[in-house]
Design a protein around this motif. Structure first.
Motif, mmCIF file in Angstrom:
data_model
loop_
_atom_site.group_PDB
_atom_site.id
_atom_site.type_symbol
_atom_site.label_atom_id
_atom_site.label_comp_id
_atom_site.label_asym_id
_atom_site.label_seq_id
_atom_site.Cartn_x
_atom_site.Cartn_y
_atom_site.Cartn_z
ATOM 1 N N ALA A 199 36.812 27.907 52.975
ATOM 2 C CA ALA A 199 36.312 27.195 51.803
ATOM 3 C C ALA A 199 36.259 28.110 50.588
ATOM 4 C CB ALA A 199 34.932 26.616 52.102
ATOM 5 N N LEU A 200 35.796 29.361 50.778
ATOM 6 C CA LEU A 200 35.728 30.301 49.654
ATOM 7 C C LEU A 200 37.130 30.613 49.126
ATOM 8 C CD1 LEU A 200 32.969 32.861 50.753
ATOM 9 C CD2 LEU A 200 32.777 30.970 49.122
ATOM 10 N N THR A 201 38.083 30.743 50.023
ATOM 11 C CA THR A 201 39.457 31.000 49.582
ATOM 12 C C THR A 201 39.979 29.842 48.752
ATOM 13 O OG1 THR A 201 39.885 32.359 51.546
ATOM 14 C CG2 THR A 201 41.806 31.462 50.380
ATOM 15 N N ARG A 221 33.181 34.496 39.842
ATOM 16 C CA ARG A 221 34.450 33.838 40.144
ATOM 17 C C ARG A 221 34.515 32.470 39.456
ATOM 18 N NH1 ARG A 221 36.848 35.583 45.073
ATOM 19 N NH2 ARG A 221 36.764 37.859 45.028
ATOM 20 N N PRO A 222 35.722 32.015 39.085
ATOM 21 C CA PRO A 222 35.880 30.607 38.687
ATOM 22 C C PRO A 222 35.723 29.732 39.922
ATOM 23 C CG PRO A 222 38.010 31.705 38.778
ATOM 24 C CD PRO A 222 36.984 32.777 38.999
ATOM 25 N N ILE A 223 35.098 28.591 39.779
ATOM 26 C CA ILE A 223 34.851 27.689 40.897
ATOM 27 C C ILE A 223 35.714 26.448 40.711
ATOM 28 C CG2 ILE A 223 33.126 26.401 42.190
ATOM 29 C CD1 ILE A 223 32.645 29.396 42.200
ATOM 30 N N VAL A 270 29.368 34.368 43.454
ATOM 31 C CA VAL A 270 29.650 34.020 44.839
ATOM 32 C C VAL A 270 29.232 35.189 45.729
ATOM 33 C CG1 VAL A 270 31.420 33.367 46.506
ATOM 34 C CG2 VAL A 270 31.595 32.585 44.132
ATOM 35 N N ALA A 271 28.497 34.878 46.788
ATOM 36 C CA ALA A 271 28.103 35.897 47.763
ATOM 37 C C ALA A 271 28.533 35.445 49.154
ATOM 38 C CB ALA A 271 26.598 36.119 47.733
ATOM 39 N N PHE A 272 29.059 36.413 49.940
ATOM 40 C CA PHE A 272 29.527 36.115 51.294
ATOM 41 C C PHE A 272 28.767 36.988 52.279
ATOM 42 C CE2 PHE A 272 32.685 37.165 54.733
ATOM 43 C CZ PHE A 272 32.598 35.929 55.374
ATOM 44 N N PHE A 273 28.261 36.349 53.355
ATOM 45 C CA PHE A 273 27.499 37.046 54.390
ATOM 46 C C PHE A 273 28.174 36.779 55.735
ATOM 47 C CE2 PHE A 273 24.740 35.519 51.028
ATOM 48 C CZ PHE A 273 24.132 36.691 50.587
ATOM 49 N N CYS A 292 28.144 32.860 56.316
ATOM 50 C CA CYS A 292 27.378 32.143 55.299
ATOM 51 C C CYS A 292 27.870 32.533 53.918
ATOM 52 C CB CYS A 292 25.881 32.469 55.394
ATOM 53 S SG CYS A 292 25.054 31.790 56.820
ATOM 54 N N ALA A 293 27.596 31.686 52.941
ATOM 55 C CA ALA A 293 27.925 31.991 51.552
ATOM 56 C C ALA A 293 26.944 31.273 50.652
ATOM 57 C CB ALA A 293 29.355 31.569 51.221
ATOM 58 N N GLU A 294 26.797 31.800 49.433
ATOM 59 C CA GLU A 294 26.012 31.143 48.399
ATOM 60 C C GLU A 294 26.831 31.094 47.124
ATOM 61 O OE1 GLU A 294 22.169 32.759 47.700
ATOM 62 O OE2 GLU A 294 21.376 32.152 49.663
#
Length: 430
Positions: free
Chosen positions: A32-34, A49-51, A62-65, A76-78
């Motif tokens: 999804a983030l990609t 990042r542009p969304i 954007v944060a990725f865990f 997870c991501a926020e």
């Protein structure tokens, strides 16, 4: 709730807002983030990042865990984006088209529990923390969430394992000469210490419950003694109807009040008197019931109302002389006037002192009914073990019962029956 799905939720406040936080959890987070943010950012670092995909929808952090080092134990991501209702709807619609679904109430926390990131005690602490309205509630909930009760339970379980090892050695090797029929002296000392430790924790339940649920303060007395006026004055509001007509209050009205960092729940009750009105009589019955169960009873006496005998109650009782602007009442603990505000500050200070006594000093770790039941079961099992020493099978079974009670408390066994009810009380996105 379907395992294996990737879920999403708006975890921040209602929109519009300055910032909206969208949480994601599950195996498709990286994909999804990609698709919407141009790739997976470096773990645990906020990246601008542009969304959007074919069409830019917004710009945000954007944060990725990555699993397993995340809140849920999954990837997870926020997404921290602008809090526009239209923008958030568009982003979540895009995520939905990529196969993500909306999370159910408490589903993020439930996944954390099922993946071993939190035990049931910590989950309840998190729920208490989300609902905390006062400083004392925050402190108590955070201590539970941080695992202080779990640490105690782990120590108790280790001691139970030591006690069981001695008993089961006599079951398994009773025919061998190097295993004595008599238990070593330190075994009984361990059992004593364990019972004392669990008993001390159990004794803090009432203070823990009071902090979590609030100190219930019943405003009681005859009709027109000033109960509703005092409720309005203490809460600095006009929540209760004030009238010269007797019997205006017919039901129990509850108002939460923060005094000295402790939650007080003020109960405005119907005036106590004999009446032919069925509705008012029901109000009087409920008032008497509230008096019997209150932690503190403020018994109101007014100079222009005939006094009634002070009621019997299990809680603390203060006699409050009201309408001091009309005349001074004799034999009262505190005199007040809602018209001139005389005595109101003294009453607040007195309640704060009583609240400190009821709630105790350090945050109590035992505060839920589940806690009380589990610790009582464990103590009963330990006492049964003590009484059956010599009958090794019964003693061993009693120790296993004590362990099972503690394991149910932290959710190692029989957790499913409480999970649905517990997580349903959580907000979406948590």
């Amino acid at each position: 709730m379907r395992a294996g799905d990737t879920i999403m939720a708006l975890s921040s406040g209602s929109l519009p807002a300055g910032v909206a936080v969208i949480r994601l959890s599950g195996p498709q987070v990286g994909t999804a983030l990609t698709a919407i943010a141009g790739g997976i950012p470096q773990p645990r670092r906020l990246t601008l990042r542009p969304i959007g995909a074919a069409q830019r929808l917004d710009e945000g952090l954007v944060a990725f865990f990555p699993a397993p080092n995340s809140f849920t134990g999954e990837d997870c991501a926020e997404l921290q984006v602008h809090g526009s209702p239209a923008g958030v709807r568009a982003i979540m619609a895009l995520l939905n088209s990529l196969g993500l679904r909306l999370a159910e109430a408490g589903e993020f926390t439930r996944r954390a529990f099922e993946n071993g990131k939190l035990d049931l005690v910590a989950v309840e602490g998190l729920g208490d923390l989300l609902e905390a309205e006062t400083e004392r509630q925050r402190q108590q909930a955070l201590a539970r969430y941080d695992g202080r009760l779990t640490e105690k339970i782990d120590l108790w379980r280790d001691t139970l394992l030591d006690l069981r090892a001695e008993i089961e050695a006599r079951l398994d090797f009773s025919d061998e000469g190097d295993v004595s029929d008599d238990l070593p002296a330190h075994w009984f000392s361990q059992l004593d210490d364990l019972q004392i430790s669990i008993g001390q924790a159990l004794s803090s339940f009432e203070s823990g419950r009071i902090v979590r649920e609030g100190i219930r303060v019943a405003l009681a007395g005859p009709p027109n003694s000033g109960k509703s006026s005092l409720l309005n004055a203490l809460s600095r509001s006009d929540l209760a109807i004030v009238s010269d007509e007797a019997g205006t209050t017919r039901d129990v009205r509850e108002v939460g009040l923060d005094i000295g960092g402790q939650l007080f729940v003020l109960l405005d009750l119907a005036g106590l008197r004999d009446t032919d009105s069925k509705a008012e009589a029901e109000g009087v019955r409920r008032a008497k019931q509230a008096i019997n169960t209150a932690d503190i009873v403020l018994w109101l006496q007014a100079p222009d109302v005939d006094a009634l005998p002070r009621p019997e109650t299990k809680g603390l009782l203060l006699t409050i002389g009201t309408k001091m602007d009309l005349a001074t009442s004799q034999g009262v603990d505190i005199g007040v006037s809602t018209q001139t505000e005389t005595g109101l500050q003294a009453l607040r200070e007195k309640l704060a002192v009583l609240g400190q006594d009821l709630a105790g000093g350090e945050p109590a770790l035992v505060s839920h009914e589940r806690d009380r039941q589990a610790l009582q079961e464990a103590l009963a099992a330990l006492e049964a073990c003590r009484s059956t020493v010599g009958d090794w099978e019964l003693a061993a079974e009693s120790l296993r019962g004590a362990s099972a009670a503690l394991e149910r408390l932290i959710g190692r066994i029989d957790a499913e029956r409480v999970l649905d009810r517990l997580f349903a009380s959580f907000c979406i996105g948590k």
